[in-house]
Scaffold this active site. Structure first.
Site, PDB file in Angstrom:
ATOM      1  N   SER A  50      37.106  49.831  48.735  1.00  0.00           N
ATOM      2  CA  SER A  50      36.830  49.071  49.948  1.00  0.00           C
ATOM      3  C   SER A  50      36.916  49.946  51.194  1.00  0.00           C
ATOM      4  O   SER A  50      37.469  51.057  51.172  1.00  0.00           O
ATOM      5  CB  SER A  50      37.826  47.916  50.084  1.00  0.00           C
ATOM      6  OG  SER A  50      39.117  48.426  50.411  1.00  0.00           O
ATOM      7  N   ASP A  83      33.047  48.383  48.552  1.00  0.00           N
ATOM      8  CA  ASP A  83      33.356  46.970  48.793  1.00  0.00           C
ATOM      9  C   ASP A  83      33.661  46.723  50.266  1.00  0.00           C
ATOM     10  O   ASP A  83      34.338  47.528  50.926  1.00  0.00           O
ATOM     11  CB  ASP A  83      34.570  46.595  47.936  1.00  0.00           C
ATOM     12  CG  ASP A  83      34.865  45.109  47.950  1.00  0.00           C
ATOM     13  OD1 ASP A  83      33.913  44.310  47.958  1.00  0.00           O
ATOM     14  OD2 ASP A  83      36.059  44.752  47.941  1.00  0.00           O
ATOM     15  N   ASP A 105      29.137  44.145  54.700  1.00  0.00           N
ATOM     16  CA  ASP A 105      29.841  42.932  55.116  1.00  0.00           C
ATOM     17  C   ASP A 105      29.558  42.640  56.582  1.00  0.00           C
ATOM     18  O   ASP A 105      30.213  43.159  57.483  1.00  0.00           O
ATOM     19  CB  ASP A 105      31.339  43.110  54.878  1.00  0.00           C
ATOM     20  CG  ASP A 105      32.134  41.836  55.171  1.00  0.00           C
ATOM     21  OD1 ASP A 105      31.523  40.854  55.651  1.00  0.00           O
ATOM     22  OD2 ASP A 105      33.351  41.829  54.933  1.00  0.00           O
ATOM     23  N   GLY A 206      37.963  36.827  46.427  1.00  0.00           N
ATOM     24  CA  GLY A 206      39.226  36.098  46.472  1.00  0.00           C
ATOM     25  C   GLY A 206      39.612  35.508  45.127  1.00  0.00           C
ATOM     26  O   GLY A 206      40.325  34.499  45.059  1.00  0.00           O
ATOM     27  N   SER A 208      41.696  36.428  42.943  1.00  0.00           N
ATOM     28  CA  SER A 208      43.117  36.519  42.571  1.00  0.00           C
ATOM     29  C   SER A 208      43.843  35.196  42.736  1.00  0.00           C
ATOM     30  O   SER A 208      44.824  34.935  42.044  1.00  0.00           O
ATOM     31  CB  SER A 208      43.816  37.596  43.422  1.00  0.00           C
ATOM     32  OG  SER A 208      43.304  38.873  43.137  1.00  0.00           O
TER      33      SER A 208
END
Length: 282
Positions: A50, A83, A105, A206, A208
């Site tokens: 990321s 990412d 993003d 998300g 997790s």
């Protein structure tokens, strides 16, 4: 084995109706854990780096080279993905370094600006032979752009995919980044509605915070790439804490980081098998 492409891994997941595990690298030990877990599961995975990870290390090239070296030394098919990159220059650098997929993003931007940024990235990615992922509307847990309960509109998602030419689309369906409890309520009916009108594979961020059964249901509803970071960090950190607790005088970092790596590898294997099971319908 040599790095494979994210496109190859995606195509295999689509053919199997399974979820592709896209797992975040924080440092060398986490890359090694992902490779070991994938080997144990006998399946592929995406090594994700990321923009936050790049910021931590100071630059992209060293951590990218380390992750690529781990992948090439592994018997599992692994790809390299950038990412959550908000910096267009970072996206360009990843493409120059040979990443086979990138996520641009622009979710914090206005619709027009997000479309323009994503369209440029999709064009550049296509020229480099890479898969480009984008996000419509910000996933919860990132500075509040998505208040609790806000969800991606299917028709808006379809317009965004058409306007940008993006290859993968992350959508908001109830999950939230950085959740340490697995209590997210995912809207599976909404996933089905989005998947019915969006012509590219969907990505669940998300993950997790999503229980196992809901992850399997999300994959069966149409999610294809499943991003996981916090859950792996939890497992890694818990093992490190336990190792240091057992031996408060321990100073050799290899011994406690090794415990974290081993524990994380087990969770990687479990998740890859879980995501694959979504395609094993009776």
């Amino acid at each position: 084995m040599p790095l494979v492409t994210t496109r190859e891994l995606l195509d295999a997941a689509i053919a199997d109706g399974a979820g592709l595990a896209a797992l975040n690298v924080l440092h060398l030990e986490t890359a090694e854990a992902i490779a070991a877990g994938a080997e144990a599961a006998g399946a592929g995975a995406v090594l994700q780096i990321s923009e936050n990870c790049v910021r931590y290390h100071g630059s992209l090239a060293p951590i990218a080279a380390a992750a690529a070296a781990v992948a090439e030394a592994s018997s599992a098919p692994l790809s390299l993905h950038l990412d959550h990159a908000e910096d267009a220059e970072l996206v360009a650098e990843a493409l120059r370094l040979g990443f086979s997929s990138v996520m641009v993003d622009g979710a914090r931007l206005a619709w027009e600006d997000n479309v323009a940024l994503t369209r440029r990235a999709a064009r550049d990615g296509r020229a480099a032979g890479a898969v480009v992922e984008a996000e419509i509307g910000e996933i919860g847990g990132k500075d509040g752009a998505h208040a609790p309960g806000v969800r991606t509109d299917p028709d808006e998602a379809a317009r965004f995919a058409e306007a940008t030419g993006v290859d993968l689309l992350a959508v908001a369906v109830g999950s939230s980044h950085a959740m340490t409890e697995r209590t997210a309520a995912v809207d599976h009916e909404l996933i089905e509605r989005i998947a019915a009108v969006v012509p590219v594979p969907l990505v669940l961020h998300g993950s997790s915070g999503v229980p196992d059964s809901a992850l399997v249901a999300a994959i069966r509803a149409g999610m294809r790439k499943i991003n996981v970071s916090t859950q792996l960090n939890k497992v890694f950190s818990a093992a490190v804490r336990e190792r240091l607790g057992d031996d408060p005088g321990l100073v050799d970092s290899r011994k406690y980081l090794g415990a974290g790596r081993e524990s994380m590898a087990g969770e990687v294997e479990r998740l890859i098998r879980l995501f694959a099971s979504a395609g094993a319908r009776s």
